[in-house]
Design a protein around this motif. Structure first.
Motif, mmCIF file in Angstrom:
data_model
loop_
_atom_site.group_PDB
_atom_site.id
_atom_site.type_symbol
_atom_site.label_atom_id
_atom_site.label_comp_id
_atom_site.label_asym_id
_atom_site.label_seq_id
_atom_site.Cartn_x
_atom_site.Cartn_y
_atom_site.Cartn_z
ATOM 1 N N ALA A 34 0.778 -0.543 -0.333
ATOM 2 C CA ALA A 34 0.158 -0.118 0.262
ATOM 3 C C ALA A 34 1.329 0.746 -0.451
ATOM 4 O O ALA A 34 1.364 1.484 0.531
ATOM 5 C CB ALA A 34 -0.896 -0.035 1.606
ATOM 6 N N ALA A 35 0.332 2.570 -0.422
ATOM 7 C CA ALA A 35 0.954 3.320 -0.637
ATOM 8 C C ALA A 35 -0.278 4.215 0.186
ATOM 9 O O ALA A 35 -0.989 4.586 -0.186
ATOM 10 C CB ALA A 35 1.243 4.684 -1.836
ATOM 11 N N LEU A 36 0.357 5.208 1.302
ATOM 12 C CA LEU A 36 -0.490 6.179 1.624
ATOM 13 C C LEU A 36 0.460 8.324 1.222
ATOM 14 O O LEU A 36 1.221 7.619 1.487
ATOM 15 C CB LEU A 36 -0.407 6.310 3.398
ATOM 16 N N LEU A 37 -0.625 8.629 0.496
ATOM 17 C CA LEU A 37 -0.514 9.875 -0.306
ATOM 18 C C LEU A 37 -1.019 10.684 1.093
ATOM 19 O O LEU A 37 -1.776 11.419 0.831
ATOM 20 C CB LEU A 37 0.168 10.030 -1.517
ATOM 21 N N ILE A 38 0.347 11.678 2.265
ATOM 22 C CA ILE A 38 -0.464 12.350 2.513
ATOM 23 C C ILE A 38 -0.223 13.746 1.715
ATOM 24 O O ILE A 38 0.298 14.037 1.757
ATOM 25 C CB ILE A 38 -0.067 12.973 3.720
ATOM 26 N N ASN A 39 -1.700 14.725 1.407
ATOM 27 C CA ASN A 39 -1.172 15.815 1.003
ATOM 28 C C ASN A 39 -1.373 17.169 2.781
ATOM 29 O O ASN A 39 -1.875 17.370 2.838
ATOM 30 C CB ASN A 39 -2.486 16.483 1.101
ATOM 31 N N GLY A 40 0.227 16.638 3.429
ATOM 32 C CA GLY A 40 -0.207 17.394 4.616
ATOM 33 C C GLY A 40 1.828 16.568 5.175
ATOM 34 O O GLY A 40 2.260 15.808 4.232
ATOM 35 N N THR A 41 1.913 16.556 5.863
ATOM 36 C CA THR A 41 2.850 15.888 6.845
ATOM 37 C C THR A 41 2.355 14.771 7.873
ATOM 38 O O THR A 41 1.314 15.557 8.776
ATOM 39 C CB THR A 41 4.107 17.171 7.116
ATOM 40 N N LEU A 42 3.132 13.968 8.256
ATOM 41 C CA LEU A 42 3.422 12.883 9.432
ATOM 42 C C LEU A 42 3.309 14.076 10.796
ATOM 43 O O LEU A 42 4.167 15.953 10.690
ATOM 44 C CB LEU A 42 4.301 12.448 9.749
ATOM 45 N N PHE A 47 -5.334 13.404 12.466
ATOM 46 C CA PHE A 47 -5.337 13.217 11.360
ATOM 47 C C PHE A 47 -4.852 12.232 10.377
ATOM 48 O O PHE A 47 -5.235 10.511 10.617
ATOM 49 C CB PHE A 47 -6.354 13.807 10.285
ATOM 50 N N TYR A 48 -3.505 12.499 9.665
ATOM 51 C CA TYR A 48 -2.527 11.525 9.241
ATOM 52 C C TYR A 48 -1.708 11.004 10.167
ATOM 53 O O TYR A 48 -1.169 9.422 10.250
ATOM 54 C CB TYR A 48 -1.616 12.904 8.308
ATOM 55 N N ASP A 49 -1.682 11.222 11.376
ATOM 56 C CA ASP A 49 -0.633 10.351 12.263
ATOM 57 C C ASP A 49 -1.866 9.445 12.606
ATOM 58 O O ASP A 49 -1.419 8.036 12.610
ATOM 59 C CB ASP A 49 -0.166 10.845 13.365
ATOM 60 N N SER A 50 -3.021 9.668 12.622
ATOM 61 C CA SER A 50 -4.081 8.378 12.837
ATOM 62 C C SER A 50 -4.278 7.355 11.451
ATOM 63 O O SER A 50 -4.021 6.055 11.775
ATOM 64 C CB SER A 50 -5.593 8.531 12.725
ATOM 65 N N ALA A 51 -3.947 7.377 9.860
ATOM 66 C CA ALA A 51 -4.208 6.788 9.071
ATOM 67 C C ALA A 51 -2.251 6.031 8.873
ATOM 68 O O ALA A 51 -2.820 4.611 8.780
ATOM 69 C CB ALA A 51 -4.038 7.613 7.910
ATOM 70 N N ASN A 52 -1.577 6.733 9.137
ATOM 71 C CA ASN A 52 -0.409 6.211 9.075
ATOM 72 C C ASN A 52 0.076 4.778 10.200
ATOM 73 O O ASN A 52 0.777 3.940 10.999
ATOM 74 C CB ASN A 52 0.894 7.056 10.173
ATOM 75 N N GLU A 53 -1.196 5.207 11.635
ATOM 76 C CA GLU A 53 -0.351 4.410 12.874
ATOM 77 C C GLU A 53 -0.888 3.213 12.510
ATOM 78 O O GLU A 53 -0.665 1.938 12.525
ATOM 79 C CB GLU A 53 -1.042 5.097 13.887
ATOM 80 N N GLY A 54 -2.671 3.646 11.975
ATOM 81 C CA GLY A 54 -3.347 1.971 10.882
ATOM 82 C C GLY A 54 -2.640 1.349 10.329
ATOM 83 O O GLY A 54 -2.684 -0.120 10.800
ATOM 84 N N LEU A 55 -1.836 1.826 9.466
ATOM 85 C CA LEU A 55 -0.765 1.076 8.698
ATOM 86 C C LEU A 55 -0.134 0.335 9.532
ATOM 87 O O LEU A 55 0.892 -0.650 8.618
ATOM 88 C CB LEU A 55 -0.362 1.361 7.244
ATOM 89 N N GLU A 60 2.911 -4.373 11.745
ATOM 90 C CA GLU A 60 2.882 -5.193 12.932
ATOM 91 C C GLU A 60 2.088 -6.814 12.884
ATOM 92 O O GLU A 60 2.729 -7.687 13.259
ATOM 93 C CB GLU A 60 3.375 -3.995 13.880
ATOM 94 N N GLU A 61 0.887 -6.453 12.947
ATOM 95 C CA GLU A 61 0.211 -7.865 13.268
ATOM 96 C C GLU A 61 0.494 -8.354 12.140
ATOM 97 O O GLU A 61 0.489 -9.701 12.700
ATOM 98 C CB GLU A 61 -0.640 -7.156 12.635
ATOM 99 N N LEU A 62 0.546 -8.518 10.801
ATOM 100 C CA LEU A 62 0.525 -9.247 10.114
ATOM 101 C C LEU A 62 2.112 -10.106 9.140
ATOM 102 O O LEU A 62 2.585 -10.790 9.191
ATOM 103 C CB LEU A 62 0.724 -8.574 8.174
ATOM 104 N N GLY A 63 3.038 -8.931 10.006
ATOM 105 C CA GLY A 63 4.640 -8.948 9.385
ATOM 106 C C GLY A 63 4.705 -8.709 7.801
ATOM 107 O O GLY A 63 3.768 -8.499 6.848
ATOM 108 N N THR A 68 3.104 -4.474 3.182
ATOM 109 C CA THR A 68 4.267 -3.408 3.603
ATOM 110 C C THR A 68 3.331 -2.189 3.037
ATOM 111 O O THR A 68 2.457 -2.330 2.491
ATOM 112 C CB THR A 68 5.131 -3.940 2.601
ATOM 113 N N PHE A 69 3.821 -1.297 3.655
ATOM 114 C CA PHE A 69 3.284 0.177 2.631
ATOM 115 C C PHE A 69 4.057 1.319 2.747
ATOM 116 O O PHE A 69 5.301 1.428 3.421
ATOM 117 C CB PHE A 69 1.967 0.443 3.611
ATOM 118 N N LYS A 70 4.495 1.973 2.517
ATOM 119 C CA LYS A 70 5.032 3.335 2.097
ATOM 120 C C LYS A 70 4.237 4.240 2.083
ATOM 121 O O LYS A 70 2.902 4.387 1.879
ATOM 122 C CB LYS A 70 5.994 3.504 0.632
#
Length: 373
Positions: A34-42, A47-55, A60-63, A68-70
């Motif tokens: 997955a790719a998470l493109l943030i029109n902002g910054t962490l 809001f964006y921290d929540s998205a990043n923390e979810g991924l 961590e759960e799946l390995g 994987t994500f960027k």
């Protein structure tokens, strides 16, 4: 790109469909990417921290052998906007991502163009309703019933502002504050719920309202919030992304309260926690986990708009030990009662979104009814 299929329908949510579609199927012998493109910054503590923390949690759960994500931080200023669409196109051109994730109304045009030009690329779009009349058969669209959680914040704020046991309020007035990032339908949905929750507690409540004009200028937000506090508001609510941190700073400086948003801001800002009774959370991270897991099983329907509220785990009010320390029990009990009424369908909170959206005239009348005199 890897090939995927589409199967079962989503349950327990309000869904708007663009029709049955077929999209590529995830190849389970390779890690889902997955790719998470943030029109902002962490680092927005929101809001964006929540998205990043979810991924991050999902990885961590799946390995990493399964998921994987960027994350691409594209910036939020007007100078950054010119690179949002080219960056999205670069990731589409890459062709290796099972899904590309973007959010907010500011990415609508770029996503509309990219989804049409790359029909085999799958997208998740959060926190703005995609216009499926323009296509979008390769987009899964998730929105949140922020009006529901904001209703509880408004109710709590209205009770707190006249509570003589709280040392950071002036119980002699009935003024609360609201600070939005930009004036759009999602922020309207927050504000409508907030006002209605407060009015249902006290018809005489007044709400000081201001908009920063963006989601990053915390200095401007602080000035606006300080003005609200100086003019009598003693409980505020920030819905302004990283700009909203300015209201929290103002609350500390003025020795008032400010409800957080989108993540547990009392936990993320421990030095300011005494001034943050609780936070209204849109579970962006959880919704992304849910969507990606469904997609990995071939169960995520694209060409769909789904709304997630309390009943679906899409929103929540932080009700931890800190909340119990700051907010009096009588207020907490009333908030819990209202939440259960929403979940059970006994209480329907007005909204700015969807088929049951208030008209512009109705929204303006609601705002006028609580304008500070």
């Amino acid at each position: 790109m890897k090939k995927r299929v589409l199967s079962t329908a989503m349950a327990a949510a309000m869904v708007v469909s663009a029709g049955a579609v077929t999209v590529p199927v995830y190849a389970k012998d390779e890690p889902y990417k997955a790719a998470l493109l943030i029109n902002g910054t962490l680092g927005d503590k929101s809001f964006y921290d929540s998205a990043n923390e979810g991924l991050t949690k999902l990885q961590e759960e799946l390995g990493e052998d399964k998921f994987t994500f960027k994350v691409e931080q594209m910036g939020a200023t007007s100078a950054d906007e010119a690179k949002w669409e080219p960056t999205l196109y670069d990731y589409c051109d890459d062709g290796s991502y099972d899904v590309i994730i973007v959010g907010t109304f500011q990415m609508m045009d770029a996503l509309t163009n990219a989804s049409a030009d790359y029909p085999d690329q799958k997208f998740i779009y959060f926190d703005e309703a995609f216009n499926f009349e323009d296509g979008g058969e390769n987009i899964y669209n998730v929105m949140y019933k922020q009006n529901e959680v904001s209703y509880l914040v408004g109710a709590a704020a209205a009770m707190m502002t006249t509570d003589e046991t709280l040392d950071k309020v002036d119980p002699s007035n009935k003024i609360i504050g609201f600070l939005g990032g930009m004036d759009n339908s999602v922020i309207d949905d927050f504000l409508i719920g907030y006002i209605q929750g407060a009015k249902d507690i006290d018809e005489e409540i007044q709400v000081a309202m201001a908009y920063v004009g963006n989601f990053y200028d915390s200095a401007a937000a602080k000035d606006m919030a300080l003005t609200q506090y100086q003019n009598g508001a003693d409980v505020g609510f920030n819905v302004a992304g990283s700009a909203g941190l300015g209201q929290i700073e103002a609350a500390v400086e003025a020795d008032r309260y400010a409800f957080g948003v989108d993540s547990d801001q009392a936990a993320k800002l421990p030095d300011y926690a005494a001034n943050i009774p609780s936070s209204a959370i849109k579970n962006v991270g959880n919704s992304l986990i849910r969507a990606i897991k469904m997609d990995m099983e071939g169960e995520l329907e694209y060409g769909q708009l789904e709304y997630l509220g309390f009943a679906e785990g899409g929103v929540e009010l932080v009700e931890d030990d800190h909340y119990k320390e700051v907010v009096p029990e009588e207020i907490r009990n009333k908030v819990e009662e209202l939440k259960n009424q929403i979940i059970n369908g006994e209480l329907e909170v007005p909204t700015a979104l969807g088929e049951n959206a208030m008209s512009e005239d109705e929204i303006q009348a609601l705002y006028d009814s609580v304008k500070v005199k």
